[in-house]
Write an enzyme that holds these catalytic residues in place. Structure first.
Site: not given
Length: 413
Positions: A223, A170, A371, A242-243, A295-296
């Protein structure tokens, strides 16, 4: 940057999926893990289609499952490798035309970002302190700046924490963080003096430096982090940062496949980068009013929780998020979509182990996922010509949330 022919993206295609309802979203979430789908844009029923990258070996089964469910679909991009190659050529041409452009108006390498932060610390020692949150798996320092007129010693000032590039592909997120630093330090305007006088800032331009560098030199669409543990997988690296936070860990929107882009890691906080940010959050927790995780892409402003529950202060949280969206939308390009604002599970999709939910849970009043906007059909490979527009419109939203953070914080006192 290189993604050679014959790479993992060879013959991969991106499909538009016309979402009708939450059941369609549920099916995409199910197939994401089952077929190793790469969700570029999650979409929103009745508003915007999902964009899903599919590897050739799963394409037939993916489309068949959509047909069985009566979900309309179409080819959005029939050659991912060509799109990435075209981006690289155009970006290199742009850099030649824009030689010595400001760091926040391009896509810099991590060493350039480090050097910029260090220079600011040297030139503006009264307001800028450069801090290393800790080293990454590959040994890179996770540098952030503290920006304060009072050396972070005034208890009457709220703290605003902002980070970017948790997902390394991103690319458009670090320029926004760097531009925010620039506006607060090098180009502080009279109308923005309150942002510096009333608020202390913590800005981490690159959450995932290892992945950021890998996305520049090896795989533009990378990512995850870049950790490696041969006992987990002898061939696959990293986890979805992000998990990886310790909230609802590993329970939904994840994959047990260590090669998946949504693999959460073997346990919560298995990744040094997420541990470093966790420690940073706790370091400033007593005064932190906003945590902004950038984020994007997709034009979303989201908040928790991702398990269909809402924070106790959801009315105020929605107010701050909506104010941010309104200030960005007032400056957007005429043909750009408006921002959607709301709970991440209801507006977008739920994901377990997010930094947004974790920060909210440990006590940050306003924990928000931003986002950034999408432009035309570029997806993650946003042409650099759009960076200045994204920077300026997003900064307006960041500034408004900072002012609201100050008001809410002062009211609390």
């Amino acid at each position: 940057m290189c993604v050679p022919k014959g790479s993992i993206y060879d013959r991969s295609t991106v499909h538009g999926v016309v979402l009708r309802n939450v059941d369609d979203i549920g099916l995409i979430r199910e197939l994401e893990g089952e077929l190793d789908l790469d969700v570029w844009r999650a979409g929103m029923p009745g508003v915007k289609d999902a964009h899903i990258m599919v590897r050739p070996q799963y394409k037939e089964k993916f489309l068949a499952r959509l047909d069985e469910a009566g979900i309309q679909h179409y080819v959005h991009n029939n050659d991912v490798v060509r799109a990435l190659d075209d981006f690289e050529v155009k970006f290199n041409q742009w850099k030649l035309r824009r030689n010595n452009d400001a760091i926040y108006n391009t896509y810099p390498r991590y060493g350039e970002i480090e050097a910029y932060l260090d220079r600011l610390g040297q030139e503006y020692p009264n307001i800028v302190t450069v801090v290393n949150a800790g080293n990454t798996f590959e040994g890179r320092p996770m540098k952030y700046v503290r920006i304060s007129t009072t050396n972070f010693e005034d208890p009457n000032k709220p703290i605003y924490i902002l980070d970017a590039a948790m997902h390394s592909r991103e690319w458009v997120t670090p320029p926004v963080a760097l531009y925010t630093i620039h506006r607060l330090v090098e180009d502080l305007r009279n109308e923005d003096r309150d942002l510096l006088e009333n608020v202390d800032w913590v800005i981490l331009p690159v959450f995932n430096p290892d992945g950021w560098e890998f996305s520049h030199v090896q795989n533009r669409m990378w990512r995850r982090s870049r950790s490696f543990n041969a006992t987990i997988s002898p061939i696959c690296y990293g986890a979805d940062l992000n998990r990886n936070f310790d909230i609802f860990f590993g329970t939904f929107s994840v994959s047990s496949n260590p090669c998946s882009d949504i693999y959460p890691g073997p346990f919560a906080f298995s990744e040094i980068e997420s541990r470093n940010v966790r420690d940073m959050l706790y370091l400033y927790l007593n005064r932190t009013q906003i945590y902004m995780n950038m984020h994007s892409y997709g034009n979303y402003i989201l908040y928790g929780f991702d398990n269909y529950t809402l924070p106790h202060n959801v009315a105020q949280l929605h107010f701050v998020a909506a104010a941010m969206g309104a200030h960005i939308d007032a400056r957007k390009m005429a043909d750009a979509p408006y921002y959607a604002v709301g709970n991440s599970n209801y507006v977008l999709y739920g994901a377990s182990g997010t930094s947004q939910d974790y920060a909210q849970e440990i006590g940050v009043p306003f924990s928000i996922t931003l986002e950034l906007p999408e432009f035309d059909d570029y997806g993650f490979v946003v042409p650099p010509e759009y960076i200045e527009q994204i920077n300026t419109e997003t900064y307006a939203g960041i500034a408004e949330t900072a002012r609201l953070a100050y008001l809410f914080y002062r009211h609390r006192l």
